[in-house]
Write an enzyme that holds these catalytic residues in place. Structure first.
Site, short mmCIF file in Angstrom:
data_model
loop_
_atom_site.label_atom_id
_atom_site.label_comp_id
_atom_site.label_asym_id
_atom_site.label_seq_id
_atom_site.Cartn_x
_atom_site.Cartn_y
_atom_site.Cartn_z
N LYS A 1 0.90 -1.31 0.06
CA LYS A 1 -0.01 0.27 -0.09
C LYS A 1 0.84 1.25 0.18
CE LYS A 1 -4.51 0.54 0.36
NZ LYS A 1 -5.52 -0.27 -0.42
P1 NAD Z 1 -13.76 7.36 -2.17
O1 NAD Z 1 -12.92 8.36 -1.74
O2 NAD Z 1 -14.34 7.32 -3.54
O3 NAD Z 1 -15.07 7.51 -1.23
C1 NAD Z 1 -15.13 7.57 0.06
C2 NAD Z 1 -16.69 7.92 0.69
O4 NAD Z 1 -16.26 7.84 1.98
C3 NAD Z 1 -17.09 9.26 0.21
O5 NAD Z 1 -18.27 9.25 0.11
C4 NAD Z 1 -16.85 10.09 1.59
O6 NAD Z 1 -17.50 11.53 1.65
C5 NAD Z 1 -16.92 9.24 2.63
N1 NAD Z 1 -16.47 9.36 3.90
C6 NAD Z 1 -15.24 9.71 4.21
N2 NAD Z 1 -14.94 10.05 5.32
C7 NAD Z 1 -16.32 9.75 5.90
C8 NAD Z 1 -16.92 9.96 7.41
N3 NAD Z 1 -16.12 10.26 8.27
N4 NAD Z 1 -18.22 9.78 7.50
C9 NAD Z 1 -18.86 9.21 6.35
N5 NAD Z 1 -18.59 9.11 5.20
C10 NAD Z 1 -17.38 9.19 5.04
O7 NAD Z 1 -13.34 5.93 -1.97
P2 NAD Z 1 -13.55 4.56 -2.45
O8 NAD Z 1 -12.64 4.08 -3.37
O9 NAD Z 1 -15.13 4.43 -2.54
O10 NAD Z 1 -13.17 3.60 -1.21
C11 NAD Z 1 -14.13 3.48 0.10
C12 NAD Z 1 -13.45 2.31 0.74
O11 NAD Z 1 -13.58 1.07 0.19
C13 NAD Z 1 -11.95 2.63 1.49
O12 NAD Z 1 -11.96 2.16 2.75
C14 NAD Z 1 -11.12 1.75 0.54
O13 NAD Z 1 -9.89 1.45 0.84
C15 NAD Z 1 -12.27 0.48 0.06
N6 NAD Z 1 -11.80 -0.13 -1.14
C16 NAD Z 1 -11.97 0.70 -2.16
C17 NAD Z 1 -11.46 0.05 -3.33
C18 NAD Z 1 -11.80 0.53 -4.52
O14 NAD Z 1 -11.57 -0.14 -5.77
N7 NAD Z 1 -11.74 1.93 -4.60
C19 NAD Z 1 -11.29 -1.46 -3.39
C20 NAD Z 1 -11.30 -1.98 -2.11
C21 NAD Z 1 -11.46 -1.34 -0.77
#
Ligand code: NAD
Length: 413
Positions: free
Chosen positions: A104
C-alpha cells in the site's frame, strides 16, 4: 486511546495463527513489513510557491508473488495505516487465491486543495520517488481513496517514460486506452454485491425487501446503491463525509447518484429526510455496508446497529472491540479481506491480460469476477462452519495457511 490499525490487524493475525496452528517463526515474519520507503515530494505550486509533501510505499509480504496494493491520497495519512492496509492486502490476495503479496502507499495531502496541474505534478514526482519499489513482477499499484484512473494514467506514464517501455502490467486501474479495464471500483462494488447475495443465501434470507444502510458514497459506495436496489433491496439510508439522508421507503439510486454527481455530496438530497451522522447508525436496517474509511464501526456503533448482517466494503471499518460486541450479539460480518476483493481480483485480471497482450470482453470479465468471488466466499464460509468461528477469523485462517505455506516452502535465503 485512539484506534491503531496496525495493532488491530496484528491482533487478528496472531489470533488466527493460534486457530490455524501457524508457527511463531512465520508470524514473526508477518509482524514486520518487508520494506517501507518514505519519500519527500516537493511540489511547485501554480502560484510559484513550493510545498513539500510526505509519501510512502509499504511492502508487507511478497511470499506468494509480487506485492499488490493501492495508492491513497489523504490529509491524515499515517505510515501505520499504510502498514495495516498493506498487511490487509497480503491477507486479501491470499483469501482470493491470487498470485500476489500485499502493499500500500500514498501521499499525505488533501487533493481537494490542489489544482489538476498540481495533482498531476505531485503524482508524477511520487511515481518517480517510489519507482525502485514498483514493477510488473515487483509491486503493482492501483487506485484507492482519492485516486482514480486519471491518477493511475499519470503514474503509469511516468514509470513508462522512465523505463522507456510501455509496461502495461506495471499499474492497474488504468484507463482502457492504456490497457485498463472499465471501472475498477465498480468491480469492488460488484464483489460486495456477490458477497451480500451469498451470505443471504447461506442463512436463508431472501434479498427482496431487505433494508440496507451504506456509509460512504464514493467510487465503491455510489454504485452499491443501485446495484443492491436492482436486486430488490431497499437502500434506506446513506451517509458521506458531509451528511446523511434517510428514506424509509427506499432511496431512488439514480436520482441520488445524479444529485451526488452535481453537488459532490449526498447531503441535502431533496427526496429524503436529512439525519445526523449518529442517527445514521441507528436507522433500523437488515444489512449495513461500511464503504468509507477504517475504524468507522466502534463499540458504540456495534452496540447500536440493528443490522443482522454487515458486509465490509471499506478496508478495516470495524475495530476489534466492535468485532467482539458484534460476535456476542450474533451479527454476521462478511470481512473486508473477503468482501472487497472484487477490486484486486479485477486488477489481477487486468495484470494478466496486460502481460498476455490480449483483452477479454466485458462479459468474460464479469463472469470470471463472479466465479472468483463465489469461490472465495465459499472457501471462507466452509472454513467458518468447520471451525465454528466468525467469517473474519475463518478468512484470516485461510489466508495465513496459504501465506505460511509459501513462506515455509521458499525458506529463508
Ligand atoms: P472514495 O474516496 O471514492 O469514497 C469515500 C466515501 O466515504 C466518500 O463518499 C466520502 O464522503 C465518505 N467518507 C469519508 N469520510 C467519512 C466519514 N467520516 N463519514 C462518512 N463518510 C465518509 O473511496 P472509495 O474508493 O469508494 O473507497 C471506500 C473504501 O473502500 C475505502 O476504505 C477503500 O480502502 C475501500 N476499497 C476501495 C476499493 C476501490 O476499488 N476503490 C477497493 C477495495 C477497498
Amino acid at each position: 486511546m485512539s484506534f491503531d490499525p496496525w495493532q488491530a490487524i496484528l491482533g487478528r493475525i496472531r489470533e488466527a495463527a493460534l486457530l490455524a496452528g501457524i508457527s511463531d517463526q512465520v508470524i514473526a515474519q508477518l509482524s514486520v513489513p518487508k520494506r517501507i520507503l518514505e519519500v519527500s515530494i516537493p511540489l511547485r505550486l501554480d502560484n510559484g510557491g513550493l510545498e513539500v509533501f510526505t509519501g510512502w510505499r509499504v511492502h508487507h509480504d511478497t511470499s506468494r508473488g509480487p506485492a499488490k496494493g493501492g495508492i491513497r491520497f489523504h490529509p491524515e495519512l499515517e505510515v501505520k495505516e499504510l502498514m495495516a492496509l498493506a498487511a490487509s492486502m497480503t491477507m486479501k490476495t491470499a483469501v482470493a487465491n491470487l498470485p500476489f503479496g500485499g502493499s500500500k502507499g500514498g501521499i499525505r495531502c488533501d487533493p481537494s486543495q490542489l489544482s489538476r496541474a498540481e495533482l498531476e505534478r505531485l503524482t508524477r514526482r511520487f511515481a518517480l520517488e517510489i519507482a525502485p519499489m514498483v514493477g510488473v513482477d515487483r509491486d503493482i499499484p492501483a487506485p484507492d481513496v482519492n485516486t482514480d484512473e486519471q491518477v493511475m494514467a499519470w503514474f503509469a506514464d511516468t514509470l513508462w517514460m522512465l523505463s522507456g517501455q510501455s509496461a502495461w502490467a506495471m499499474v492497474t486501474g488504468k484507463p482502457i486506452v492504456m490497457g485498463g479495464i472499465s471501472d475498477h471500483a465498480g468491480a469492488t462494488a460488484n464483489g460486495v454485491v456477490t458477497c451480500t447475495q451469498e451470505i443471504a443465501r447461506q442463512i436463508g434470507k431472501p434479498l427482496e425487501g431487505l433494508k440496507v444502510a451504506i456509509q460512504g458514497f464514493g467510487h465503491v459506495g455510489g454504485p452499491l446503491a443501485y446495484l443492491l436496489s436492482s436486486l430488490g433491496m431497499r437502500v434506506v439510508a446513506v451517509c458521506d463525509v458531509h451528511g446523511a439522508v434517510l428514506a424509509k421507503g427506499g432511496l431512488d439510486p439514480y436520482e441520488l447518484s445524479s444529485y451526488a454527481r452535481h453537488n459532490g455530496t449526498i447531503s441535502g438530497f431533496p427526496m429524503a429526510e436529512p439525519i445526523s451522522a449518529s442517527q445514521f447508525w441507528e436507522v433500523p436496517v437488515d444489512v449495513l455496508i461500511p464503504a468509507a474509511l477504517s475504524g468507522a464501526i466502534d463499540s458504540e456503533q456495534a452496540r447500536n446497529t440493528s443490522a443482522s448482517i454487515i458486509v465490509e466494503a471499506a478496508n478495516g471499518p470495524t475495530t476489534p472491540e466492535a468485532d467482539d460486541i458484534l460476535e456476542s450479539r450474533g451479527v454476521i460480518v462478511v470481512p473486508d479481506i473477503l468482501a472487497n476483493t472484487g477490486g484486486v481480483t479485477s486488477s489481477y485480471f487486468e495484470w494478466a491480460q496486460d502481460r498476455q497482450g490480449f483483452a477479454w470482453d466485458g462479459e468474460t470479465h464479469a463472469l470470471r469476477l463472479k466465479q472468483f468471488m463465489e469461490r472465495s466466499f465459499s472457501d471462507t464460509w466452509v472454513r467458518s462452519q468447520s471451525l465454528g468461528v466468525t467469517m473474519r477469523k475463518a478468512a484470516f485462517v485461510l489466508a495465513l495457511e496459504r501465506v505460511a505455506q509459501a513462506i515455509e516452502i521458499r525458506g529463508i535465503y
